[in-house]
Scaffold this active site. Structure first.
Site, PDB file in Angstrom:
ATOM      1  CG  LEU A 129       1.440   7.397   4.576  1.00 47.97           C
ATOM      2  CD1 LEU A 129       0.539   7.566   5.788  1.00 47.97           C
ATOM      3  CD2 LEU A 129       1.669   5.915   4.310  1.00 47.97           C
ATOM      4  CG  HIS A 233      -2.227  -0.827  -5.177  1.00 51.51           C
ATOM      5  ND1 HIS A 233      -1.233  -1.405  -4.419  1.00 51.51           N
ATOM      6  CD2 HIS A 233      -1.807  -0.892  -6.476  1.00 51.51           C
ATOM      7  CE1 HIS A 233      -0.255  -1.799  -5.219  1.00 51.51           C
ATOM      8  NE2 HIS A 233      -0.574  -1.499  -6.466  1.00 51.51           N
TER       9      HIS A 233
END
Length: 341
Positions: A129, A233
């Site tokens: 994604l 992240h």
């Protein structure tokens, strides 16, 4: 509320735009590397996956691109891997807790271990994604992510009941992975990104040959590495939050390179799976009376999904605009999927 964007299966002709899009990911798309030949093969694999003869999950790669209708510009991508593992196993670190004690001195200590785990016949995985930074608004991330569950619900035989999401782990401001520095770098010849990309394109033999067989004691790792185990992240945090709201759960497994978390769910228990309804569509040439904002998708292998207004008429019937019908490649009385968002 006319549809401005449409999600559809990737095509071979998308390769040039896809290459340009991935360059904005700053190395974050390990399943879609910038290497031209590897990327081209990934696109070819996806084109083959949509073959009507597929009846069960066997490691097919399904890639979907998000296209801006007015410009035909590709501004996002997402994917599904029908089954992880297979001939090349799916590697993770399982976090296990062990008790070590010595009763005469009253010593009782719990230690966390990282144990290399191989899965040869694993669940389906949502993956790949990415949304262009200039378009991270108006719920396009939801369209990219949740449309995959609509496709899975339309073709359940192609996927496993269990679904995982392997999220990108923490990377410091200098672009380095603290976990890789403490663990992976000690055993592999390459840098973090090279190793992760090789794994992402299926070149995994080096893992079996070089990865340590024995468990790793977490308390022996430096604090910088221990503190990022299971941490995502910063660009992945929105995706993590969305998946947790959907019903995904954290697990005791992490990525072997950056220690990113692996989430897991039963597909039939996902919120979007439960809330997506089928309806026979009526295509209206007039403005809708009481439109509700929804993710709308067809139920074809030539899959299409968009965000548009939907007017529920009665049980099992919904009205959509001609523009929405055109985006979905659908017609009057066709069955569509609707998810209010």
């Amino acid at each position: 509320m006319n549809p401005e964007f449409v999600l559809r299966p990737v095509e071979n002709s998308d390769l040039a735009q896809l290459t340009e899009l991935i360059q904005h990911s700053a190395g974050g798309m390990t399943t879609l590397p910038e290497h031209p030949e590897s990327l081209e093969e990934r696109v070819h694999q996806s084109c083959r996956a949509f073959d009507h003869r597929v009846r069960k999950p066997a490691g097919e790669v399904y890639l979907f691109v998000l296209e801006e209708c007015a410009s035909q510009r590709i501004i996002g991508i997402s994917g599904i891997l029908s089954r992880v593992g297979g001939f090349d196993p799916f590697y993770t670190y399982t976090i296990e807790t062990v008790l070590q004690e010595y009763a005469p001195l009253g010593i009782h200590k719990h230690f966390e271990l990282l144990k290399l785990t191989r899965n040869h016949k694993g669940p389906s995985e949502i993956c790949s994604l990415f949304l262009h930074p200039d378009f991270r608004h108006h719920g396009l991330g939801k369209l990219l992510s949740l449309s995959r569950f609509c496709f899975m619900k339309a073709f359940p035989e192609r996927f496993d009941e269990d679904v995982i999401a392997e999220l990108r782990g923490y990377i410091d401001p200098k672009g380095k992975s603290p976990f890789w520095k403490a663990v992976g770098k000690k055993f592999f010849w390459s840098d973090y990104y090279t190793a992760d990309i090789l794994c992402g394109i299926g070149e995994k033999d080096f893992i079996e040959a070089l990865m340590p067989e024995h468990p790793i004691y977490v308390n022996l790792l430096p604090t910088t590495a221990r503190s990022v185990i299971g941490k995502v992240h910063r660009h992945t945090e929105p995706a993590r939050s969305l998946l947790l709201k959907e019903g995904f759960q954290t697990t005791n497994e992490i990525d072997i390179f950056d220690a990113g978390p692996i989430l897991k769910a039963k597909r039939s228990e996902l919120q979007s799976w439960s809330n997506t309804v089928d309806a026979s569509c009526i295509v209206s040439t007039k403005p809708l009376q009481n439109p509700l904002r929804a993710l709308v998708a067809n139920k074809a292998l030539d899959f299409r999904a968009t965000v548009a207004g939907v007017d529920f008429m009665d049980e099992g019937t919904a009205c959509i605009s001609t523009e929405t019908a055109e985006r979905l490649n659908t017609t009057d009385k066709s069955t569509i999927q609707i998810l209010l968002i």
